[in-house]
Design an enzyme around this catalytic site. Sequence first.
Site, PDB file in Angstrom:
ATOM      1  N   GLY A   1       0.813  -1.219   0.000  1.00  0.00           N
ATOM      2  CA  GLY A   1       0.000   0.000   0.000  1.00  0.00           C
ATOM      3  C   GLY A   1       0.841   1.261   0.000  1.00  0.00           C
ATOM      4  O   GLY A   1       0.508   2.244  -0.668  1.00  0.00           O
ATOM      5  N   CYS A   2       1.929   1.248   0.729  1.00  0.00           N
ATOM      6  CA  CYS A   2       2.805   2.419   0.790  1.00  0.00           C
ATOM      7  C   CYS A   2       3.515   2.639  -0.541  1.00  0.00           C
ATOM      8  O   CYS A   2       3.725   3.773  -0.959  1.00  0.00           O
ATOM      9  CB  CYS A   2       3.803   2.274   1.931  1.00  0.00           C
ATOM     10  SG  CYS A   2       2.975   2.186   3.540  1.00  0.00           S
TER      11      CYS A   2
END
Length: 191
Positions: free
Chosen positions: A79-80
């Site tokens: 996600g990052c």
Amino acid sequence: MSIRSRFAALAASIAFVPALVGAQSAPAGPAPLKVGDAAPDFTVATATAAGLSAKPFKLSEHRGETVILAFFPKARTRGCTVQMESYRDRYAELFKSGQKVTLVGVSVDPDSALTSWAKDAKFPFQFAADVDRKVGVAYAANTGEGFHKRLLYVIDPQGKIAYVAAPFNQMSADAYTDLGSAITKAGHGAH
């Protein structure tokens, strides 16, 4: 047991449930700062693709610019990576190629991990190594579990919070559209 006795027992058990639920739930963390609040000043080591910055980042030294603090859990996680690559790919459009707009990704990762990631992914912005979590605490991003929440603040050129995304939804195109609008609006307030 009579109906009256059953009702009394049921009422007593229902009255007990909120106390039980309250005792089992984790305490809520501090609420994010609100639009209009003064952004807490801080100084933190930063890293870029070129390495550790020679001078720490001090928020108050960036008055006159729009500053985006993008708190995220951990470098190189799925996600990052989506979030930071989206910032990279939209850097000219969203962040005006860094002209009077400063993006700082903030995590608890050490500066060496952030430098390596920035170099590998060719990120054109800086990362704050909030290893002691002081910035995260000041901005209500610290989870207490060893990482930061995915939380984003736009700070206007006067040092006030102009926009908050809590959480920032890195998978939504609308999140980036809203961010771009907030950055433009914050920058226009400086004139």
